[in-house]
Design a protein around this motif. Structure first.
Motif, PDB file in Angstrom:
ATOM      1  N   GLU A 133      58.824 -59.010 -44.252  1.00 24.83           N
ATOM      2  CA  GLU A 133      60.068 -58.245 -44.115  1.00 24.83           C
ATOM      3  C   GLU A 133      59.885 -57.074 -43.162  1.00 24.83           C
ATOM      4  OE1 GLU A 133      62.304 -58.854 -48.396  1.00 24.83           O
ATOM      5  OE2 GLU A 133      60.586 -57.511 -48.295  1.00 24.83           O
ATOM      6  N   HIS A 134      58.769 -56.381 -43.282  1.00 28.56           N
ATOM      7  CA  HIS A 134      58.475 -55.288 -42.350  1.00 28.56           C
ATOM      8  C   HIS A 134      58.350 -55.823 -40.920  1.00 28.56           C
ATOM      9  CE1 HIS A 134      57.947 -51.921 -45.084  1.00 28.56           C
ATOM     10  NE2 HIS A 134      57.304 -52.732 -45.897  1.00 28.56           N
ATOM     11  N   TYR A 135      57.757 -56.992 -40.786  1.00 24.57           N
ATOM     12  CA  TYR A 135      57.580 -57.618 -39.480  1.00 24.57           C
ATOM     13  C   TYR A 135      58.926 -57.892 -38.818  1.00 24.57           C
ATOM     14  CZ  TYR A 135      56.612 -61.563 -36.279  1.00 24.57           C
ATOM     15  OH  TYR A 135      56.552 -62.410 -35.203  1.00 24.57           O
ATOM     16  N   HIS A 136      59.855 -58.500 -39.538  1.00 23.62           N
ATOM     17  CA  HIS A 136      61.157 -58.827 -38.958  1.00 23.62           C
ATOM     18  C   HIS A 136      61.994 -57.567 -38.698  1.00 23.62           C
ATOM     19  CE1 HIS A 136      61.045 -63.163 -38.821  1.00 23.62           C
ATOM     20  NE2 HIS A 136      60.496 -63.182 -40.013  1.00 23.62           N
ATOM     21  N   GLU A 137      61.848 -56.558 -39.534  1.00 28.14           N
ATOM     22  CA  GLU A 137      62.559 -55.308 -39.282  1.00 28.14           C
ATOM     23  C   GLU A 137      62.043 -54.650 -38.005  1.00 28.14           C
ATOM     24  OE1 GLU A 137      63.942 -51.505 -41.904  1.00 28.14           O
ATOM     25  OE2 GLU A 137      61.806 -51.987 -41.939  1.00 28.14           O
ATOM     26  N   PHE A 138      60.745 -54.673 -37.828  1.00 26.16           N
ATOM     27  CA  PHE A 138      60.137 -54.126 -36.621  1.00 26.16           C
ATOM     28  C   PHE A 138      60.625 -54.885 -35.392  1.00 26.16           C
ATOM     29  CE2 PHE A 138      56.568 -54.838 -33.613  1.00 26.16           C
ATOM     30  CZ  PHE A 138      56.518 -53.578 -33.051  1.00 26.16           C
ATOM     31  N   LEU A 139      60.664 -56.215 -35.473  1.00 22.50           N
ATOM     32  CA  LEU A 139      61.160 -57.018 -34.358  1.00 22.50           C
ATOM     33  C   LEU A 139      62.610 -56.686 -34.029  1.00 22.50           C
ATOM     34  CD1 LEU A 139      59.779 -60.607 -35.137  1.00 22.50           C
ATOM     35  CD2 LEU A 139      58.904 -58.959 -33.480  1.00 22.50           C
ATOM     36  N   ARG A 140      63.424 -56.551 -35.077  1.00 20.10           N
ATOM     37  CA  ARG A 140      64.851 -56.287 -34.882  1.00 20.10           C
ATOM     38  C   ARG A 140      65.071 -54.983 -34.129  1.00 20.10           C
ATOM     39  NH1 ARG A 140      69.251 -59.712 -35.281  1.00 20.10           N
ATOM     40  NH2 ARG A 140      71.126 -58.441 -35.371  1.00 20.10           N
ATOM     41  N   ASN A 185      63.037 -53.472 -32.203  1.00 19.58           N
ATOM     42  CA  ASN A 185      62.500 -53.596 -30.853  1.00 19.58           C
ATOM     43  C   ASN A 185      63.485 -54.315 -29.935  1.00 19.58           C
ATOM     44  OD1 ASN A 185      60.741 -54.929 -28.666  1.00 19.58           O
ATOM     45  ND2 ASN A 185      59.346 -53.476 -29.618  1.00 19.58           N
ATOM     46  N   LEU A 186      64.072 -55.406 -30.430  1.00 19.81           N
ATOM     47  CA  LEU A 186      65.021 -56.169 -29.615  1.00 19.81           C
ATOM     48  C   LEU A 186      66.303 -55.381 -29.351  1.00 19.81           C
ATOM     49  CD1 LEU A 186      64.731 -59.816 -30.987  1.00 19.81           C
ATOM     50  CD2 LEU A 186      63.349 -58.639 -29.282  1.00 19.81           C
ATOM     51  N   GLU A 187      66.694 -54.569 -30.329  1.00 19.89           N
ATOM     52  CA  GLU A 187      67.908 -53.764 -30.155  1.00 19.89           C
ATOM     53  C   GLU A 187      67.782 -52.820 -28.971  1.00 19.89           C
ATOM     54  OE1 GLU A 187      68.402 -51.917 -33.926  1.00 19.89           O
ATOM     55  OE2 GLU A 187      69.528 -53.599 -34.796  1.00 19.89           O
ATOM     56  N   LEU A 188      66.605 -52.318 -28.706  1.00 19.64           N
ATOM     57  CA  LEU A 188      66.392 -51.424 -27.567  1.00 19.64           C
ATOM     58  C   LEU A 188      66.687 -52.131 -26.249  1.00 19.64           C
ATOM     59  CD1 LEU A 188      63.069 -49.671 -28.655  1.00 19.64           C
ATOM     60  CD2 LEU A 188      65.379 -48.711 -28.706  1.00 19.64           C
ATOM     61  N   ILE A 189      66.349 -53.414 -26.183  1.00 19.81           N
ATOM     62  CA  ILE A 189      66.566 -54.161 -24.947  1.00 19.81           C
ATOM     63  C   ILE A 189      68.041 -54.465 -24.741  1.00 19.81           C
ATOM     64  CG2 ILE A 189      65.934 -56.253 -23.677  1.00 19.81           C
ATOM     65  CD1 ILE A 189      63.374 -56.361 -25.301  1.00 19.81           C
ATOM     66  N   THR A 190      68.785 -54.703 -25.820  1.00 19.05           N
ATOM     67  CA  THR A 190      70.215 -55.030 -25.693  1.00 19.05           C
ATOM     68  C   THR A 190      71.026 -53.862 -25.132  1.00 19.05           C
ATOM     69  OG1 THR A 190      70.702 -54.346 -27.977  1.00 19.05           O
ATOM     70  CG2 THR A 190      70.075 -56.650 -27.622  1.00 19.05           C
ATOM     71  N   LEU A 191      70.471 -52.659 -25.160  1.00 17.23           N
ATOM     72  CA  LEU A 191      71.174 -51.495 -24.630  1.00 17.23           C
ATOM     73  C   LEU A 191      71.202 -51.475 -23.108  1.00 17.23           C
ATOM     74  CD1 LEU A 191      69.769 -48.734 -27.023  1.00 17.23           C
ATOM     75  CD2 LEU A 191      71.931 -49.976 -27.213  1.00 17.23           C
ATOM     76  N   GLN A 192      70.402 -52.333 -22.472  1.00 15.72           N
ATOM     77  CA  GLN A 192      70.341 -52.357 -21.015  1.00 15.72           C
ATOM     78  C   GLN A 192      71.547 -53.100 -20.438  1.00 15.72           C
ATOM     79  OE1 GLN A 192      67.766 -50.570 -19.596  1.00 15.72           O
ATOM     80  NE2 GLN A 192      67.427 -50.107 -21.771  1.00 15.72           N
ATOM     81  N   ASP A 193      72.041 -52.615 -19.315  1.00 21.08           N
ATOM     82  CA  ASP A 193      73.199 -53.241 -18.659  1.00 21.08           C
ATOM     83  C   ASP A 193      72.895 -54.683 -18.262  1.00 21.08           C
ATOM     84  OD1 ASP A 193      74.625 -50.894 -18.885  1.00 21.08           O
ATOM     85  OD2 ASP A 193      74.103 -50.178 -16.872  1.00 21.08           O
ATOM     86  N   GLY A 194      73.841 -55.540 -18.519  1.00 22.05           N
ATOM     87  CA  GLY A 194      73.722 -56.933 -18.095  1.00 22.05           C
ATOM     88  C   GLY A 194      73.059 -57.851 -19.096  1.00 22.05           C
ATOM     89  N   VAL A 195      72.419 -57.303 -20.120  1.00 25.28           N
ATOM     90  CA  VAL A 195      71.713 -58.130 -21.097  1.00 25.28           C
ATOM     91  C   VAL A 195      72.708 -58.765 -22.072  1.00 25.28           C
ATOM     92  CG1 VAL A 195      70.080 -58.111 -23.024  1.00 25.28           C
ATOM     93  CG2 VAL A 195      69.580 -56.810 -20.949  1.00 25.28           C
ATOM     94  N   GLU A 196      72.603 -60.064 -22.255  1.00 22.97           N
ATOM     95  CA  GLU A 196      73.453 -60.778 -23.199  1.00 22.97           C
ATOM     96  C   GLU A 196      72.713 -61.056 -24.510  1.00 22.97           C
ATOM     97  OE1 GLU A 196      76.791 -61.995 -23.054  1.00 22.97           O
ATOM     98  OE2 GLU A 196      76.823 -60.450 -21.501  1.00 22.97           O
ATOM     99  N   ASN A 197      71.638 -61.796 -24.418  1.00 27.06           N
ATOM    100  CA  ASN A 197      70.869 -62.192 -25.602  1.00 27.06           C
ATOM    101  C   ASN A 197      69.411 -61.780 -25.441  1.00 27.06           C
ATOM    102  OD1 ASN A 197      73.146 -63.932 -26.709  1.00 27.06           O
ATOM    103  ND2 ASN A 197      72.722 -64.987 -24.774  1.00 27.06           N
TER     104      ASN A 197
END
Length: 246
Positions: free
Chosen positions: A37-44, A46-58
C-alpha cells in the motif's frame, strides 16, 4: 555442530517486498498498512507530479517480471476511456524498446509501425507520442516510466524530459528505501523466530523433528534449490555424516 549448505542459482531479483504484498510495516506509527500500500501511494504521488506538465495526457509505470517474461502495470494516471494493458510481452511494443535501450526514448506513433501503440492502449484515444525512461534499481533496469501526449511534438522540450527522468530516479530510490524497510522488518521477525526455535530445541523428541524445524525456519528466509544438513564430529571436524537433505 550443524553445517548448512544451500545450493541455488544466483539471479538478480526484484526488490523482495514486491513478492510480499501482504507484509505489514507501520511507517507512520498510526495505522498498520501493508508495504504494498505504501508502494502504490508513493507511485501515485510521483506520477501526479508528471501530469502537471503541459501536454501530458497519461502517465504510467510498468515493472518487468523476469520470472514470466512480461511487463506488469504497476500504477497509472489515465484519461477517461483509456484502458492500458495489464501485461505486455517483453518485445514487440514501445515499452520493450525503452527497456532494452536502457535510456530515455521519444517515440512517435507514426514512426512505431512494427511496434504499434495499440498493444499498450487497449481502448480510448491513442496518443501520438510518448516519452519513456527506464527505472533503475541496484544498477539494473527493472521497469519503464512513460508519459504520453496527443501532440506529435509534445515532448520536444528538454524540460519535459528532465522531469520524467528525475521522477524515474526518484522511483528507483523509493524502491531501495522500501526494500531497506522490508529487510529491517524481516530481520526483526527472523530474530524473533530464531528465539522461538531455540526454545523448541529443548522440546523436540528426536533428531528428525529438529531437522524439520530447522528446514522450516530456513525456508522462510532463504531462497534455495536444496538444503543439506551435515553433522560434524566433535572430535574431528574433518569427519561427519549427512543425515537428511531437503
Amino acid at each position: 555442530f550443524l553445517f548448512f549448505y544451500i545450493r541455488g542459482r544466483y539471479r538478480v531479483e526484484l526488490p523482495h517486498f514486491m513478492e510480499k504484498p501482504e507484509h505489514h510495516v507501520d511507517l507512520d506509527y498510526l495505522l498498520p498498512r501493508t508495504l504494498k500500500e505504501h508502494y502504490h501511494e508513493f507511485l501515485r504521488h510521483n506520477l501526479e507530479l508528471i501530469t502537471l506538465q503541459d501536454g501530458v495526457e497519461n502517465v504510467y509505470y510498468y515493472l518487468f517480471n523476469r520470472d514470466i517474461g512480461k511487463f506488469i502495470l504497476q500504477e497509472s494516471i489515465i484519461r477517461d476511456g483509456v484502458n492500458l494493458a495489464a501485461e505486455l510481452d517483453s518485445t514487440g511494443n514501445p515499452i520493450g524498446d525503452i527497456f532494452e535501450a536502457g535510456e530515455s526514448l521519444l517515440i512517435s506513433n507514426q514512426e512505431s509501425v512494427n511496434h504499434s501503440f495499440e498493444k499498450t492502449y487497449r481502448s480510448g484515444r491513442i496518443p501520438n507520442s510518448m516519452m519513456g525512461t527506464p527505472i533503475v534499481y541496484e544498477e539494473q533496469v527493472i521497469g519503464v516510466l512513460v508519459a504520453d501526449s496527443l501532440l506529435f511534438d509534445g515532448f520536444q522540450q528538454d524540460g519535459i524530459r528532465q522531469v520524467i527522468e528525475s521522477n524515474a530516479r526518484l522511483l528507483g530510490s523509493g524502491l531501495q528505501y522500501l526494500e531497506a524497510i522490508y529487510r529491517l522488518d524481516k530481520k526483526s521477525e527472523f530474530l524473533h523466530k530464531l528465539a522461538n526455535f531455540n526454545t523448541l530445541l529443548s522440546m523436540v523428541d528426536n533428531e528428525n523433528d529438529l531437522f524439520d524445524q530447522l528446514a522450516a525456519l530456513t525456508r522462510d528466509y532463504f531462497q534455495y534449490d536444496k538444503l543439506t544438513i551435515a553433522i560434524i564430529d566433535k572430535e574431528s571436524e574433518q569427519k561427519g555424516h549427512i543425515p537428511v537433505s531437503y
